[in-house]
Design a protein around this motif. Structure first.
Motif, PDB file in Angstrom:
ATOM      1  N   TYR A 189       0.825  -1.208   0.000  1.00  0.00           N
ATOM      2  CA  TYR A 189       0.000   0.000   0.000  1.00  0.00           C
ATOM      3  C   TYR A 189       0.862   1.261   0.000  1.00  0.00           C
ATOM      4  N   GLY A 190       2.070   1.134   0.539  1.00  0.00           N
ATOM      5  CA  GLY A 190       2.986   2.267   0.577  1.00  0.00           C
ATOM      6  C   GLY A 190       3.931   2.173   1.755  1.00  0.00           C
ATOM      7  N   GLY A 191       5.238   2.295   1.499  1.00  0.00           N
ATOM      8  CA  GLY A 191       6.215   2.229   2.581  1.00  0.00           C
ATOM      9  C   GLY A 191       6.159   0.902   3.310  1.00  0.00           C
ATOM     10  N   ASP A 192       5.842   0.978   4.614  1.00  0.00           N
ATOM     11  CA  ASP A 192       5.738  -0.243   5.413  1.00  0.00           C
ATOM     12  C   ASP A 192       4.278  -0.621   5.644  1.00  0.00           C
ATOM     13  N   GLU A 193       3.406  -0.162   4.778  1.00  0.00           N
ATOM     14  CA  GLU A 193       1.982  -0.441   4.923  1.00  0.00           C
ATOM     15  C   GLU A 193       1.514  -1.359   3.793  1.00  0.00           C
ATOM     16  N   PHE A 194       0.674  -2.315   4.150  1.00  0.00           N
ATOM     17  CA  PHE A 194       0.179  -3.301   3.192  1.00  0.00           C
ATOM     18  C   PHE A 194      -1.348  -3.343   3.239  1.00  0.00           C
ATOM     19  N   LEU A 195      -1.901  -3.885   2.180  1.00  0.00           N
ATOM     20  CA  LEU A 195      -3.353  -4.020   2.080  1.00  0.00           C
ATOM     21  C   LEU A 195      -3.675  -5.411   1.560  1.00  0.00           C
ATOM     22  N   VAL A 196      -4.670  -6.047   2.171  1.00  0.00           N
ATOM     23  CA  VAL A 196      -5.142  -7.352   1.707  1.00  0.00           C
ATOM     24  C   VAL A 196      -6.628  -7.229   1.380  1.00  0.00           C
ATOM     25  N   ILE A 197      -7.003  -7.690   0.195  1.00  0.00           N
ATOM     26  CA  ILE A 197      -8.417  -7.732  -0.187  1.00  0.00           C
ATOM     27  C   ILE A 197      -8.877  -9.177  -0.045  1.00  0.00           C
ATOM     28  N   LEU A 198      -9.829  -9.392   0.843  1.00  0.00           N
ATOM     29  CA  LEU A 198     -10.303 -10.739   1.168  1.00  0.00           C
ATOM     30  C   LEU A 198     -11.643 -10.987   0.480  1.00  0.00           C
ATOM     31  N   ALA A 199     -11.614 -11.799  -0.559  1.00  0.00           N
ATOM     32  CA  ALA A 199     -12.823 -12.087  -1.327  1.00  0.00           C
ATOM     33  C   ALA A 199     -13.724 -13.055  -0.563  1.00  0.00           C
ATOM     34  N   ASP A 200     -15.027 -12.845  -0.690  1.00  0.00           N
ATOM     35  CA  ASP A 200     -16.014 -13.738  -0.090  1.00  0.00           C
ATOM     36  C   ASP A 200     -15.724 -13.947   1.401  1.00  0.00           C
ATOM     37  N   ALA A 201     -15.438 -12.851   2.086  1.00  0.00           N
ATOM     38  CA  ALA A 201     -15.101 -12.937   3.513  1.00  0.00           C
ATOM     39  C   ALA A 201     -15.785 -11.811   4.272  1.00  0.00           C
ATOM     40  N   PRO A 202     -16.671 -12.139   5.207  1.00  0.00           N
ATOM     41  CA  PRO A 202     -17.271 -11.107   6.066  1.00  0.00           C
ATOM     42  C   PRO A 202     -16.256 -10.652   7.103  1.00  0.00           C
ATOM     43  N   LEU A 203     -16.625  -9.640   7.859  1.00  0.00           N
ATOM     44  CA  LEU A 203     -15.701  -9.076   8.840  1.00  0.00           C
ATOM     45  C   LEU A 203     -15.273 -10.129   9.859  1.00  0.00           C
ATOM     46  N   ASP A 204     -16.237 -10.913  10.344  1.00  0.00           N
ATOM     47  CA  ASP A 204     -15.913 -11.945  11.332  1.00  0.00           C
ATOM     48  C   ASP A 204     -14.999 -13.018  10.740  1.00  0.00           C
ATOM     49  N   GLY A 205     -15.295 -13.420   9.518  1.00  0.00           N
ATOM     50  CA  GLY A 205     -14.482 -14.455   8.888  1.00  0.00           C
ATOM     51  C   GLY A 205     -13.076 -13.983   8.580  1.00  0.00           C
ATOM     52  N   ALA A 206     -12.900 -12.671   8.367  1.00  0.00           N
ATOM     53  CA  ALA A 206     -11.579 -12.139   8.046  1.00  0.00           C
ATOM     54  C   ALA A 206     -10.612 -12.259   9.220  1.00  0.00           C
ATOM     55  N   THR A 207     -11.139 -12.417  10.428  1.00  0.00           N
ATOM     56  CA  THR A 207     -10.264 -12.566  11.594  1.00  0.00           C
ATOM     57  C   THR A 207      -9.425 -13.839  11.507  1.00  0.00           C
ATOM     58  N   ILE A 208      -9.875 -14.785  10.706  1.00  0.00           N
ATOM     59  CA  ILE A 208      -9.074 -15.999  10.510  1.00  0.00           C
ATOM     60  C   ILE A 208      -7.745 -15.641   9.855  1.00  0.00           C
ATOM     61  N   ALA A 209      -7.801 -14.778   8.828  1.00  0.00           N
ATOM     62  CA  ALA A 209      -6.576 -14.342   8.161  1.00  0.00           C
ATOM     63  C   ALA A 209      -5.707 -13.524   9.118  1.00  0.00           C
ATOM     64  N   VAL A 210      -6.342 -12.700   9.951  1.00  0.00           N
ATOM     65  CA  VAL A 210      -5.590 -11.908  10.927  1.00  0.00           C
ATOM     66  C   VAL A 210      -4.850 -12.828  11.896  1.00  0.00           C
ATOM     67  N   ASN A 211      -5.538 -13.837  12.404  1.00  0.00           N
ATOM     68  CA  ASN A 211      -4.903 -14.772  13.341  1.00  0.00           C
ATOM     69  C   ASN A 211      -3.745 -15.521  12.688  1.00  0.00           C
ATOM     70  N   ARG A 212      -3.920 -15.911  11.442  1.00  0.00           N
ATOM     71  CA  ARG A 212      -2.837 -16.597  10.727  1.00  0.00           C
ATOM     72  C   ARG A 212      -1.622 -15.684  10.584  1.00  0.00           C
TER      73      ARG A 212
END
Length: 269
Positions: A189-212
């Motif tokens: 996303y810029g410098g030391d910042e990143f962005l992940v686009i999670l397809a077919d993932a609600p907010l609650d389900g996205a926490t799985i990627a965060v935990n990983r």
């Protein structure tokens, strides 16, 4: 998602070009067959008038002038030479089409790829996000954006140098790619910042990627890559809703990321 659509477009274009070449190749083979038929008919025209029935057998006598024989042989040699040349030209053209298409696709991909981390760059974000949002809207599927910032990253450059800082950025990109699915997209996303686009993932389900991602960072720290420095990521999530712009959802994800950073003792990144 973006790569898949673009790759399918490239494959379709190359397939059309190759199909046109195959039709030209088929026309050449038809020419060969037609010439063979004509040549065979010419030989039969010369042979059968000389066929004389003699005691139940066919006795063939063939008398052809030297000029006619040389002319026919020269014609066949010239035709075969032409056909071989055309076949070689078609082969070179086919190889050039494939090579050019591959090179153009590589150039296109490189223009949307960050050379350091080998993930998508900021330039690719708008087009890619539009595609993700259009698919989520069409399929009525959830879509979540995840903004990640490396805490205290300036300390890495200060203490260990910029080369080490580049190494850490590449490592973060690899960790994030390992934490998400192939259908998701990871962007620098810029410098030391990143962005992940999670397809077919609600907010609650996205926490799985965060935990990983957090577990991967813990493993990285335990490996002792940087003596006396602990890598920590601040992660913010925001679920996109139809009608919301990219800037709006990224602003929400940024706010969640800053809240996470504040929870890490308020240390600025």
């Amino acid at each position: 998602m973006d790569d898949t659509g673009q790759s399918e477009s490239v494959i379709a274009r190359v397939s059309q070009q190759l199909a046109a070449l195959e039709r030209r190749d088929w026309h050449l083979w038809l020419s060969v067959a037609g010439t063979g038929i004509v040549a065979g008919a010419a030989f039969l025209a010369l042979l059968f008038p000389a066929a004389i029935l003699h005691r139940g057998n066919i006795h063939l006598e063939l008398v052809v002038s030297r000029e006619a024989f040389v002319g026919l042989a020269a014609l066949l040699i010239l035709f075969n030479t032409y056909m071989i040349t055309r076949r070689l030209e078609l082969r070179r053209t086919r190889e050039a089409v494939i090579s050019t298409s591959i090179q153009n696709e590589l150039i296109r991909l490189q223009s949307f790829t960050d050379p350091l981390t080998e993930i998508y760059n900021r330039r690719a974000l708008d087009d890619m996000a539009s595609r993700f949002m259009a698919q989520a809207r069409r399929l009525e599927k959830p879509l979540t954006f995840m903004v990640i910032d490396a805490d205290n990253f300036k300390e890495v450059n200060t203490r260990f140098g910029h080369l080490t800082g580049d190494f850490v950025l590449a490592e973060i990109a690899a960790l994030l790619q390992g934490a998400v699915r192939g259908s998701d997209a990871v962007v620098r996303y810029g410098g030391d910042e990143f962005l992940v686009i999670l397809a077919d993932a609600p907010l609650d389900g996205a926490t799985i990627a965060v935990n990983r991602a957090e577990r991967a960072v813990d493993d990285w720290n335990r490996a002792g890559h940087l003596q006396g420095f602990k890598l920590e990521l601040s992660i913010g999530l925001a679920e996109w809703t139809p009608g919301e712009t990219l800037d709006q959802v990224l602003t929400a994800a940024d706010q969640a990321m800053f809240a996470a950073k504040a929870a890490h003792k308020g240390v600025p990144g």
